[in-house]
Design an enzyme around this catalytic site. Structure first.
Site, mmCIF file in Angstrom:
data_model
loop_
_atom_site.group_PDB
_atom_site.id
_atom_site.type_symbol
_atom_site.label_atom_id
_atom_site.label_comp_id
_atom_site.label_asym_id
_atom_site.label_seq_id
_atom_site.Cartn_x
_atom_site.Cartn_y
_atom_site.Cartn_z
ATOM 1 N N ALA A 136 -4.204 13.027 -10.592
ATOM 2 C CA ALA A 136 -2.906 13.406 -10.022
ATOM 3 C C ALA A 136 -2.174 12.157 -9.566
ATOM 4 O O ALA A 136 -2.659 11.430 -8.705
ATOM 5 C CB ALA A 136 -3.092 14.370 -8.849
ATOM 6 N N TRP A 162 -6.048 4.261 -5.604
ATOM 7 C CA TRP A 162 -4.879 3.386 -5.592
ATOM 8 C C TRP A 162 -4.021 3.612 -4.338
ATOM 9 O O TRP A 162 -2.801 3.719 -4.411
ATOM 10 C CB TRP A 162 -4.034 3.539 -6.870
ATOM 11 C CG TRP A 162 -4.765 3.069 -8.081
ATOM 12 C CD1 TRP A 162 -5.244 3.825 -9.103
ATOM 13 C CD2 TRP A 162 -5.143 1.714 -8.368
ATOM 14 N NE1 TRP A 162 -5.907 3.043 -10.015
ATOM 15 C CE2 TRP A 162 -5.859 1.731 -9.598
ATOM 16 C CE3 TRP A 162 -4.964 0.499 -7.721
ATOM 17 C CZ2 TRP A 162 -6.380 0.584 -10.177
ATOM 18 C CZ3 TRP A 162 -5.477 -0.650 -8.302
ATOM 19 C CH2 TRP A 162 -6.168 -0.597 -9.510
ATOM 20 N N ILE A 163 -4.696 3.679 -3.199
ATOM 21 C CA ILE A 163 -4.009 3.898 -1.925
ATOM 22 C C ILE A 163 -3.768 2.547 -1.270
ATOM 23 O O ILE A 163 -4.697 1.873 -0.812
ATOM 24 C CB ILE A 163 -4.839 4.818 -1.001
ATOM 25 C CG1 ILE A 163 -5.243 6.095 -1.756
ATOM 26 C CG2 ILE A 163 -4.036 5.135 0.250
ATOM 27 C CD1 ILE A 163 -4.091 6.865 -2.380
ATOM 28 N N GLU A 369 5.977 4.207 -6.342
ATOM 29 C CA GLU A 369 6.996 5.036 -5.693
ATOM 30 C C GLU A 369 7.678 5.976 -6.690
ATOM 31 O O GLU A 369 8.868 6.277 -6.570
ATOM 32 C CB GLU A 369 8.053 4.172 -4.983
ATOM 33 C CG GLU A 369 7.521 3.385 -3.808
ATOM 34 C CD GLU A 369 7.174 4.238 -2.611
ATOM 35 O OE1 GLU A 369 7.523 5.436 -2.602
ATOM 36 O OE2 GLU A 369 6.533 3.711 -1.693
#
Length: 391
Positions: A136, A162-163, A369
């Protein structure tokens, strides 16, 4: 940054703020320190308290909420200035202003706002968005991390990846599924998850650029939270995320416009200094026209950023304009940095060059983003076309 302060549209108060930002960055992030941090992968979290003491995080927060009651136009100028100097400083500023403060102010309970807003404005803490999962990303409604009720609160299990800046954050703002998967976006809720909570394991991920904005894989195993950890309304998490995206996209657009200005400045200086065939290479039409195109792209990007800031300050709907600004600005930086590398040739490709850092870092922003392809789908939908998209 000097060009921003000299802009006739900048007020004396804004010029004073920009001068203070310039002084802070010159003292804390001189060029050698930027290069050291990039090489050593050291994030600039230590700058947060100084930014807080300077009032930068409180700029656009109303006085009634403890802020300075300024406007987003001033925030955008600060973001542009930070991006010109060092994206690492801009990214952590945006983490607080464009995401954390906007989300908590919009959707936090009275108790959550009372606890978190003073800490965020003081630069004593920040939040990281734990959205992406292995299956997701752009399709946020496909997330599988689940929050289930238990006595006195919630239990979360799942995985995020990928935080950005997760290890330095005080809280994760974490969307999790609280309804059946068949509900899609309607079955998602937001949670405030302390990063120190038992059951959270983080692994740093290697990547090509943005070394001072580390990214992490996060495992959540039976992470227990109280009822008060729910952010906003149960089942409304996806809509809540969408409702504040214009702040984070406006933040990225302003920041990368500043970074594109820096890339142009570096390339122009090289073209004026580098002599070939008896003259500076900037006098050759092929190079001069490329630099002119770079100048126009940066100016166009900045105009879009300022238009979006005006809409935000007016409280006008701006979802399309935020998507447009993000696309225009990130693709401007990508193209300007690439053109700068071509102009500088081996001088830009050197590990000692600031251009190579801008070049490799820039590749992230066209899909961070919100992937630009997905944003174009979103704009197409607003235009009445048949393209589909969730952003």
């Amino acid at each position: 940054m000097a060009c921003l302060r000299a802009d006739p549209g900048v007020t004396p108060e804004q010029a004073q703020i920009l001068a203070s930002v310039e002084a802070l960055l010159a003292r804390r992030l001189p060029p050698a320190e930027i290069r050291r941090r990039d090489a050593a992968h050291v994030p600039p979290y230590d700058l947060l308290p100084e930014m807080g003491r300077a009032g930068l995080f409180a700029l656009a927060v109303p006085v009634a909420e403890g802020g300075l009651g300024g406007d987003w136009a001033t925030v955008a100028l600060v973001q542009d200035a930070l991006g010109q100097h060092a994206y690492m400083a801009a990214s952590i500023f945006n983490r607080v202003v464009g995401f954390g403060l906007a989300t908590i102010r919009a959707h936090g309970s009275a108790a959550q706002r009372a606890e978190m807003l003073p800490l965020l404005m003081a630069g004593e803490a920040f939040c990281a968005l734990a959205l992406t999962e292995p299956q997701a990303g752009s399709d946020a409604a496909a997330l599988r991390t689940r929050a289930t009720r238990h006595a006195g609160g919630w239990r979360i299990n799942g995985r995020k990846t990928w935080i950005s800046d997760a290890e330095g954050a005080r809280w994760l703002i974490l969307p999790a599924r609280t309804g059946p998967e068949a509900e899609g976006a309607r079955g998602i809720s937001l949670f405030l998850v302390p990063t120190a909570a038992p059951g959270i394991a983080t692994t740093r991920l290697p990547k090509v650029g943005n070394n001072c904005m580390p990214s992490f894989d996060i495992g959540l195993q039976d992470v227990e939270l109280p009822d008060t950890a729910l952010l906003g309304e149960e089942g409304r998490g996806f809509a809540q995320m969408m409702s504040t995206l214009h702040f984070s996209r406006a933040s990225m657009a302003a920041t990368v416009t500043g970074a594109a200005e820096a890339a142009l400045r570096i390339a122009l200086a090289h073209a004026q200094d580098r002599v070939q065939f008896g003259q500076p290479i900037g006098r050759f039409q092929a190079i001069a026209h490329r630099l002119v195109d770079m100048r126009m792209r940066v100016d166009q990007s900045r105009l879009m950023v300022r238009h979006l800031a005006q809409l935000i300050d007016q409280g006008a709907p701006c979802r399309r304009e935020a998507a447009q600004a993000k696309i225009i600005a990130t693709e401007t930086l990508r193209d300007v940095a690439d053109a700068g590398m071509q102009i500088m040739a081996s001088a830009g490709y050197s590990a000692e060059s600031d251009m190579q850092r801008l070049w490799r870092d820039s590749r992230l922003y066209t899909f961070g983003e919100g992937a630009n392809e997905v944003l174009r789908d979103s704009i197409a939908r607003e235009m009445g076309l048949t393209a589909r998209g969730m952003a």
